[in-house]
Scaffold this motif. Sequence first.
Motif, PDB file in Angstrom:
ATOM      1  N   PHE B  89      54.651  71.155  28.424  1.00  0.00           N
ATOM      2  CA  PHE B  89      55.424  72.085  27.601  1.00  0.00           C
ATOM      3  C   PHE B  89      55.574  73.382  28.386  1.00  0.00           C
ATOM      4  O   PHE B  89      54.601  74.080  28.626  1.00  0.00           O
ATOM      5  N   TYR B  90      56.762  73.661  28.806  1.00  0.00           N
ATOM      6  CA  TYR B  90      57.056  74.858  29.617  1.00  0.00           C
ATOM      7  C   TYR B  90      56.122  74.978  30.807  1.00  0.00           C
ATOM      8  O   TYR B  90      55.644  76.063  31.134  1.00  0.00           O
ATOM      9  N   GLY B  91      55.833  73.861  31.397  1.00  0.00           N
ATOM     10  CA  GLY B  91      55.082  73.917  32.652  1.00  0.00           C
ATOM     11  C   GLY B  91      53.608  74.187  32.502  1.00  0.00           C
ATOM     12  O   GLY B  91      52.933  74.545  33.464  1.00  0.00           O
ATOM     13  N   THR B 202      65.746  82.720  25.854  1.00  0.00           N
ATOM     14  CA  THR B 202      64.717  82.008  25.077  1.00  0.00           C
ATOM     15  C   THR B 202      63.695  81.354  25.998  1.00  0.00           C
ATOM     16  O   THR B 202      62.488  81.440  25.759  1.00  0.00           O
ATOM     17  N   HIS B 203      64.223  80.715  27.022  1.00  0.00           N
ATOM     18  CA  HIS B 203      63.317  80.024  27.943  1.00  0.00           C
ATOM     19  C   HIS B 203      62.390  81.013  28.622  1.00  0.00           C
ATOM     20  O   HIS B 203      61.170  80.810  28.701  1.00  0.00           O
ATOM     21  N   LEU B 204      62.979  82.101  29.055  1.00  0.00           N
ATOM     22  CA  LEU B 204      62.176  83.114  29.743  1.00  0.00           C
ATOM     23  C   LEU B 204      61.143  83.715  28.801  1.00  0.00           C
ATOM     24  O   LEU B 204      59.980  83.914  29.172  1.00  0.00           O
ATOM     25  N   GLU B 205      61.575  83.988  27.581  1.00  0.00           N
ATOM     26  CA  GLU B 205      60.646  84.584  26.609  1.00  0.00           C
ATOM     27  C   GLU B 205      59.452  83.682  26.410  1.00  0.00           C
ATOM     28  O   GLU B 205      58.299  84.123  26.415  1.00  0.00           O
ATOM     29  N   LYS B 206      59.766  82.415  26.241  1.00  0.00           N
ATOM     30  CA  LYS B 206      58.699  81.451  25.995  1.00  0.00           C
ATOM     31  C   LYS B 206      57.730  81.455  27.194  1.00  0.00           C
ATOM     32  O   LYS B 206      56.505  81.521  27.014  1.00  0.00           O
ATOM     33  N   SER B 207      58.313  81.425  28.367  1.00  0.00           N
ATOM     34  CA  SER B 207      57.463  81.388  29.555  1.00  0.00           C
ATOM     35  C   SER B 207      56.607  82.644  29.642  1.00  0.00           C
ATOM     36  O   SER B 207      55.413  82.577  29.959  1.00  0.00           O
ATOM     37  N   LEU B 208      57.244  83.759  29.372  1.00  0.00           N
ATOM     38  CA  LEU B 208      56.499  85.020  29.439  1.00  0.00           C
ATOM     39  C   LEU B 208      55.361  85.022  28.431  1.00  0.00           C
ATOM     40  O   LEU B 208      54.259  85.486  28.726  1.00  0.00           O
ATOM     41  N   GLN B 209      55.674  84.491  27.263  1.00  0.00           N
ATOM     42  CA  GLN B 209      54.649  84.441  26.225  1.00  0.00           C
ATOM     43  C   GLN B 209      53.436  83.655  26.711  1.00  0.00           C
ATOM     44  O   GLN B 209      52.293  84.106  26.594  1.00  0.00           O
ATOM     45  N   MET B 210      53.721  82.501  27.310  1.00  0.00           N
ATOM     46  CA  MET B 210      52.625  81.670  27.812  1.00  0.00           C
ATOM     47  C   MET B 210      51.879  82.390  28.924  1.00  0.00           C
ATOM     48  O   MET B 210      50.648  82.367  28.995  1.00  0.00           O
ATOM     49  N   LEU B 211      52.645  83.031  29.774  1.00  0.00           N
ATOM     50  CA  LEU B 211      52.053  83.756  30.897  1.00  0.00           C
ATOM     51  C   LEU B 211      51.109  84.828  30.370  1.00  0.00           C
ATOM     52  O   LEU B 211      49.982  84.999  30.858  1.00  0.00           O
ATOM     53  N   MET B 212      51.596  85.500  29.309  1.00  0.00           N
ATOM     54  CA  MET B 212      50.787  86.577  28.745  1.00  0.00           C
ATOM     55  C   MET B 212      49.492  86.039  28.157  1.00  0.00           C
ATOM     56  O   MET B 212      48.429  86.628  28.334  1.00  0.00           O
ATOM     57  N   ASP B 213      49.605  84.936  27.462  1.00  0.00           N
ATOM     58  CA  ASP B 213      48.397  84.339  26.872  1.00  0.00           C
ATOM     59  C   ASP B 213      47.379  84.041  27.966  1.00  0.00           C
ATOM     60  O   ASP B 213      46.190  84.305  27.815  1.00  0.00           O
ATOM     61  N   ARG B 214      47.898  83.517  29.039  1.00  0.00           N
ATOM     62  CA  ARG B 214      47.005  83.150  30.146  1.00  0.00           C
ATOM     63  C   ARG B 214      46.362  84.415  30.735  1.00  0.00           C
ATOM     64  O   ARG B 214      45.182  84.421  31.052  1.00  0.00           O
ATOM     65  N   VAL B 215      47.171  85.473  30.849  1.00  0.00           N
ATOM     66  CA  VAL B 215      46.631  86.721  31.398  1.00  0.00           C
ATOM     67  C   VAL B 215      45.524  87.248  30.495  1.00  0.00           C
ATOM     68  O   VAL B 215      44.485  87.726  30.965  1.00  0.00           O
ATOM     69  N   ASP B 216      45.761  87.112  29.198  1.00  0.00           N
ATOM     70  CA  ASP B 216      44.721  87.534  28.261  1.00  0.00           C
ATOM     71  C   ASP B 216      43.434  86.760  28.500  1.00  0.00           C
ATOM     72  O   ASP B 216      42.338  87.326  28.517  1.00  0.00           O
ATOM     73  N   GLU B 217      43.595  85.476  28.664  1.00  0.00           N
ATOM     74  CA  GLU B 217      42.417  84.645  28.903  1.00  0.00           C
ATOM     75  C   GLU B 217      41.692  85.094  30.150  1.00  0.00           C
ATOM     76  O   GLU B 217      40.458  85.159  30.196  1.00  0.00           O
ATOM     77  N   MET B 218      42.486  85.401  31.129  1.00  0.00           N
ATOM     78  CA  MET B 218      41.931  85.840  32.411  1.00  0.00           C
ATOM     79  C   MET B 218      41.115  87.125  32.207  1.00  0.00           C
ATOM     80  O   MET B 218      39.996  87.238  32.716  1.00  0.00           O
ATOM     81  N   PHE B 289      63.333  79.251  37.976  1.00  0.00           N
ATOM     82  CA  PHE B 289      64.302  79.338  36.896  1.00  0.00           C
ATOM     83  C   PHE B 289      65.206  80.546  37.073  1.00  0.00           C
ATOM     84  O   PHE B 289      66.425  80.458  36.952  1.00  0.00           O
ATOM     85  N   THR B 290      64.565  81.685  37.371  1.00  0.00           N
ATOM     86  CA  THR B 290      65.380  82.900  37.475  1.00  0.00           C
ATOM     87  C   THR B 290      66.314  82.827  38.674  1.00  0.00           C
ATOM     88  O   THR B 290      67.455  83.270  38.585  1.00  0.00           O
TER      89      THR B 290
END
Lengths: 840, 310
Positions: B89-91, B202-218, B289-290
Motif C-alpha cells: 500500500f503506497y510502497g 492525493t497520491h503525494l498527500e498519502k505518501s507524505l502522510q505515511m512518511l510523516m508517520d514513519r518519521v514520528d516512529e523514528m 513519482f514527482t
Amino acid sequence: MSRFFATGSDSESEESSSADEITPKATGTTFNKPALLLSDDEEDTKRVVRSAKDKRFEELTNIIKTIRNAMKIRDMSKCLEEFEQLYRAFLKSKTIVDKEGVPQFYIRLLADLEDYLNQLWEDKEGKKKMNKNNAKALSTLRQKIRKYNKDFETEIASYKEVLNSSTNVISLCRCQDEESESDDDEDSEDWGSDSVDSGGESEDNEGAAASLAVVFLKKYKDGRRKRHKKIEQVEEEVDEDGEAEEGGWEKVKGGVPLVKEKPKMFAKGTEINSAVVIKKLTEILQARGKKGTDRAAQIELLHALSGISNENNLGQGILVKIKFNIIASLYDYNTNLAAFMKPEMWKKCLECIDELLDILFENNNIFIGENIAEDSENLAISDQPFRVRGCILTLVERMDEEFTKIMQNTDPHSQEYVDNLKDEGRVCGIIDRLLQYLESKGSTEEVCRIYLRRIMHTYYKFDYKAHRRSLGLQGETKSEQDQEESEGEDSAIIMDRLCKFIYAKDRTDRIRTCAILCHIYHHALHSRWYQARDLMLMSHLQDNIQHADPPVQILYNRTMVQLGICAFRQGMIKDAHNALLDIQSSGRAKELLGQGLLMRNMQERNAEQEKIEKRRQVPFHMHINLELLECVYLVSAMLLEIPYMAAHEFDARRRMISKQFHHQLRVGERQPLLGPPESMREHVVAASKAMKMGDWRTCHSFIINEKMNSKVWDLFPETQCVREMLVRKIQEESLRTYLFTYSSVYDSISMETLSEMFELELPTVHSIISKMIINEELMASLDQPTQTVVMHRTEPTSLQNMALQLAEKLGGLVENNERVFDLKQGVYGGYFNRGTRTRP
Amino acid sequence: WTIHVSVFQVVMKIIKHYQEEGQGSEVVQGVLLGLVVEDRLEITNCFPFPQHTEDDADFDEVQYQMEMMRSLRHVNIDHLHVGWYQSTFYGSFVSRALLDSQFSYQHAIEESVVLIYDPIKTAQGSLCLKAYRLTPKLMEICREKDFSADGLKKASVGYENMFEEVPIVIKNSHLINVLLWELEDKSTAADKHELLNLSSSTHLEKSLQMLMDRVDEMSQDINNCLFFIPLQYIQRRQQENAQRQSRGEPPLPEEDLSKMFKPPQPPPRMDTLLIASQLSTYCQTIKEFTSQNLGKLFMAEALQGTSSYS
C-alpha cells in the motif's frame, strides 16, 4: 383535685421557667451539696437506667401527639393508622410497662379517643359529610378501640371518674395541653418526657400501691405552695421545713424556677450586695473548664445570678459582667470544636447578646474592653463609669462562626435549613447594632473587624431592590411592603463605604484582603465588571494569593468565578474564559469553592484533614451554582475554540485553548449512538458541532432552549440580556468559523449574502471580516463597490501544509539525533562541529 | 542474476488476486513457483495464500502449501518453491514480518525472492512489480540474531544495503505476444490516457502522510535511545564531580556506575534500521513519482503552448 390537672400545671410551670431538662436531676441529687461540683458518673448511671424507658415513652408520646392532631382535623384514616402504630409501640415497650405500670398519658389517650369516636359515631350529620375512606376508618377504629380498651377497663374508669369530678378543670387542662402541643416540636417533646418522668418517678417514690391520683393531688398541693412562695420570695422567709420539702419534690418537678436556686447560692439571710454577687460569680467561674463541671448547670447558675442582681438592682456593671460570662459559657457548652450549638442554646445566645447590647446602648457610662485588667474593673460603684473586662466583638464574632457552623451542619434541602436561615436576619441585626456601637466607641481595629463581619454578610447577596431601582421599575403598583423594603441604602453604597474604611485604616493584611475580595465579588455580582476587574488588578492578589490561608483562598476562588460569570454576562467571552480557566481546568471546582468534598481515598486525606476541610465549607445559601459555572465556561470555550480550530485546521502545532472543552468533545465523539442532547454538557457539545459547520441556527437552538433556560440561563438576574448577547456571539463566531472553513471553496462572496445567512447587519459583517483580514487570519480583500470579499488563495494547500509539517517533524528528528550524538561525544553540536573541522 | 517472470501465469494472477481480495491497505500474499536456469530464476507460476478468517484458526498453512504444490505437480507444472509475493500500500512493505519471512525463505531455499506488487501505481498506468532479496550481510546477522548496535556496525549493515533489488524481465510466450499485438491494434488511444493523468496531490498527500508517520516512529525510537542511559544519575555524578573539583578533592570514579546499574538491555537496532529503510523506499517512490509528474506537467505545458499558438 385531679391528678391530671397536676400534670397540666406541671407542664405549665416548666414552660414558664424555660429551663432545660437536665438540671432538675442534678439539683435534686446534690441538693445539700454546694450544687456546683457534682460528679458526672453519678448522673450518667442514673440516666442510663432511664434512657430505655424514656425512649419508649417518647415514641409513644410522639404517636399520641399525631393522633391528637389527626383528631383535631377529623382525619380518621390517619387516626387509624397512627393508632395501629401506637398499639405496636406499646407492645414493644411491654417490659417497661410491666415494670412501671401503664403510663398515665396512654390511658388518657385511650379514654379520650374512645369518647371522641363515640361522639363522632353519634353525629350522623357529620358522618354523612365524611368521605368514604374516613367513614370506613372511623368504624374500624371504633371497633378496635372498644376491643382494646377492655384490657384497660379499670384504669379508664378511674380516669373517667376523676374527669367527671372536675370537668371544668379538665377542659382548662385540655386547652393547655393543646396549646403546648401546638407549640413547636421542641417544647411539646419536653412536655412529653417531663410528664413521663413525673409519672414514673412518683411511682418510684410512693410505691406501686399508692393511687396515682393521690400522688398528683399531693403534687398539686406542693405546686400551689410553690406558687405561694414565689410571691413571698422577696422577703426570703423560707423556713427549714419548707426548704426540705421543696427539695423533696423538686426532684419530681420539671424545670426549676430561677429564683428558686437562690437559697443554694447564698446562705439564708445574707444581704445581697454587689460584693457578694461578685464573689459568687468568681466562684462559679472558677469551676469553668474544670473536669466534671456540669456546663449546663453552670449556665443555669449564671442565669440565676443575673436574675438576682437584676432584682436587687445591683447596677448595670455587674449585669454586663454576668451576661458576658453567660455567653461565654454558652460557647463553652460544646467542648468539641466541630460540634455545633443546639437550637435552644443558639436562641438563648442570640437573646443574651441582644440584651447585652441593649444594656450597652442604654448606658453610656459602661466601658468594656479586653485590655481592662481584672482588678481595675469597676462593677459596682455607680457614680464612676463602669469598667468591665470582656470583648463584645469577640463574642459576636464567635456567634457568627457558630451560625456558620449551624448552617454547615444542617441538611440544605430541609425545612430546618430554611428555619435556621431565618436567623440570619437576627445575626445581621446584631452585627449592625454592634457596628453602630463600635463606631462611636471602639478602636479602629475593632471597627475594621466588625466591618468585615458586616461585609461578609452582604457581599454574596444580590441586591434586588437596587436592581429594580436601576431598572426604573419602582412604580406606584408596588405594595407597601415593597416600598418599605426599597428604602435604605443600596448594598453597593454600604459595601463601598465599609471597604474603603478598611482599605484606609486596616493594618492586618488579612482583613483587607478579605474586604477587597468581597468588594470585587459584590461588584461582579452586580455586573459592574470594570470596577471589579480594576480592583482585582490593582490589588495584585493574583500574584500572592497562594500564600494566603485556605479560607481566604476559597474566597478568592469564589471571587474569580463570580468575576468570570460577570464577564460572561457582559459579553466578554475571553475574559470570562480566562477567569474560569484555573478553577475549571483542575476538575475540582467543587473543592476549590468550598462547596463540598471530593471523594478521595484515605491515603490522600486522613480523618483529621477531612474534618478541617469540612469546617471550611461554605454554607449552602452562599454557594455558586456549579452547573451554571461549568456551562458558562464551556460556552465561552466553545465560542473561542471553534473558530480557532477552524482557522488552524492544518496547523501541526495547534494549541488547545481549553482542554476541558476538548475533553467534552471527545466524550461526545465516543458515543456510538447520538441521541438528542440531555444534559447541559451534551447540549454544548451538540452546539459546538453545529457551529463547526457554521450552522448558527442549530447552534442557537442547542444553547438556548427551554431545558437550558431552566437549567442555566434563568439563574441570571438579567436573563434576557444574556440571551441576546449569546445569540449575537453565536452568530458572529459562526460567521468567522464559516469563513475559515469554507473560504477555500469561494473565489469571492458577497457580504450581503453573509449578512443574510447569519442575520447580522451589513456593518457588523464588514467589521468582522475587516478584523479577520487585519489579523491575517483570512487571506482576502474587500471589494468596496460590489460589497464582496475576494479570496486571495494564498493559503497553503493541504499538500503544502503536509509538506510543512513534515519539514517540521524532520527538524525535530535531526535535533533529537544530535542530542543522542552529543550524549556520546559530550559536546553540544558535536556533529556539526565535526563537519566543519574536517572541512579544510 | 535476473528474474524472468511469465506474464500470463504470474503477473496476471497476482493482479487478479489483489483485485479480488485486497481492499485498500489490506495485503495479499502468495507462493511463487519456478526453477533456476543457469544465471536466472524463472518464475513460471504462483498461487495465493488463502485469506485468514477468525473462524479457522487451526488452519494449517504448510499443509495447504504442500497440498497445492503436489496437485500442481500432478498437472505437470513447475512445483519448485522459489519465493513469495506480497502486495503493498503506497510502497510500505519494509517491516519486521517481511524481513522474518524472507529470511526463513532464503535460509531454506537459497534463491528465493519476494515480489512486491504495488496495485496503486499499477492503477495509474504503469505496472509496478519489484523483486527483492536480503543481502548476504543481513542474512548473516539474522542467522546470528545479533541486532545490537555493535553487531550491526561490525557487519556494516546500513539501511542502504539491507535489501537488494533484482532486475525483472517479463517474458511471454510468442503466442501471447502475437495476441497482444493484435489487441494493441484494436485498442483506442483513450485506454492509455491513465498514464497521462496530471492529478498528483492525493497520491503525494498519502505518501507524505505515511512518511510523516514513519518519521514520528523514528523520533520515538531515538527518544528511547536517549533515555535508556541512566541520564539523570550521570548528570548528578558530573555535578558532584564538578563540586569536588572546586573543593580540590579527587573526583569520584566513573567505573562504579556500571557496577551500580546493571547495564540495561540496549534497545535493538533492527527496528530502527527497518524504519530507516522504509523511509528511504518512501523517498524513492516519491522522487520517482514527482519526477514523472514533472515530466508530464512540462509536456502538458508544451501542449497548451502549441495549442494556444495554433
